[in-house]
Design a protein around this motif. Sequence first.
Motif, PDB file in Angstrom:
ATOM      1  N   PHE A  87      -0.581   2.591  -4.102  1.00 11.30           N
ATOM      2  CA  PHE A  87       0.559   2.315  -5.109  1.00 11.30           C
ATOM      3  C   PHE A  87       1.539   1.245  -4.620  1.00 11.30           C
ATOM      4  N   ARG A  88       1.074   0.433  -3.704  1.00 10.77           N
ATOM      5  CA  ARG A  88       2.086  -0.414  -2.883  1.00 10.77           C
ATOM      6  C   ARG A  88       2.583  -1.584  -4.140  1.00 10.77           C
ATOM      7  N   ARG A  89       1.785  -1.718  -5.033  1.00  9.05           N
ATOM      8  CA  ARG A  89       2.271  -2.931  -5.924  1.00  9.05           C
ATOM      9  C   ARG A  89       2.876  -2.260  -7.289  1.00  9.05           C
ATOM     10  N   GLY A  90       3.161  -0.853  -7.198  1.00 10.23           N
ATOM     11  CA  GLY A  90       3.693  -0.269  -8.486  1.00 10.23           C
ATOM     12  C   GLY A  90       5.186  -0.185  -8.663  1.00 10.23           C
ATOM     13  N   ASN A  91       5.571  -0.141  -9.881  1.00  5.98           N
ATOM     14  CA  ASN A  91       7.096  -0.247 -10.238  1.00  5.98           C
ATOM     15  C   ASN A  91       7.551   1.031  -9.748  1.00  5.98           C
ATOM     16  N   TRP A 120      -0.274   3.122   0.032  1.00  4.44           N
ATOM     17  CA  TRP A 120      -1.385   1.678   0.125  1.00  4.44           C
ATOM     18  C   TRP A 120      -1.816   1.661  -1.232  1.00  4.44           C
TER      19      TRP A 120
END
Length: 336
Positions: free
Chosen positions: A162-166, A160
């Motif tokens: 790091f849900r938008r991480g690369n 949750w």
Amino acid sequence: MSPELVATLAVIIAAMAFDYTNGFHDAANAIATSVSTRALTPRVALAMAAVGNFIGTHFGAGVAKTVGDGLVKLPEGVPSLGVVFAGVCGAIVWNLLTWYFGLPSSSSHALFGGLVGATFFAADAKIEWGTITDKVLIPMVISPVAGLILGFGVMLAILWIFRRGNPSKLNRGFRIAQTVSAAFMSVGHGMQDAAKTMGIIVLALYTGGFQDSSTDIPWWVFWTSAAVLAAGTYAGGWRIIRTLGRKIIDLGPAEGFAAEVVASSILYFNALVLHAPISTTHTITSAIMGVGATKRLNAVRWNVAGNIVIAWITTFPAAAAISCVVYFCVRPLFHA
């Protein structure tokens, strides 16, 4: 040399042999996830685990006192040293059997089962069932459940956060983080597993009449237990490393980090707060299962996990049965 000295030395040598098998049998506990995710190369991981085990040994006095003074009560004398010798030998045999088949069973519970099995038929000896229940059997059930639940929860939190991480950057970052979590795991392993060997040596020294206290740990016991465990760890137990690192689930760096953080936290709490000698094997394996279940339930190879659980259940009674046989074989050699 006196019979007491010869018998005490025999137990200490057996304890060192157990310590070494414990090292290569349980090396996977500290490094399997880091190796499988390629966060560390195998030899670097083993070297780091060996150093961590050596350091952790010096913080394991509480666990050592539980093992040396809390599980069985033996009268002083050579016959009682035969009981301890048989118990340690039973644990060694079970360690070698499970290592051969690549099963990550508990060296700790093999040792406890061995002690109980040998003590069961010994004259004037007493098994402290209350302590064994509180310090061994209950933690044996709770620690894997805690590892499973916390592994699942921590991994969900990581997903949750790091849900938008690369993904590629996150993998690189978690590989770096795994070097830290693996180091903490190896220190926790030293706190728990070397401490059990220390407890056996202190029990032998007290039973043989070479020290008045059943809880004081001489400095040389810390250093020899630490060095032998570290040497065994560096030798590596590749069969079990493959089982933990690859056969239960295909781990990524984030999953490996989560499993190691959970397992090491449980080990530290039990060693430093409760002084409970729990199984590092049960803890890391259940944490890996919990982490893996966040992908999907069938991501975990439950057939492999089932074989591991069967090994867990049978370890205590199997080591006890082996130590009984060893005890009846060596009892004539340890006469008063």
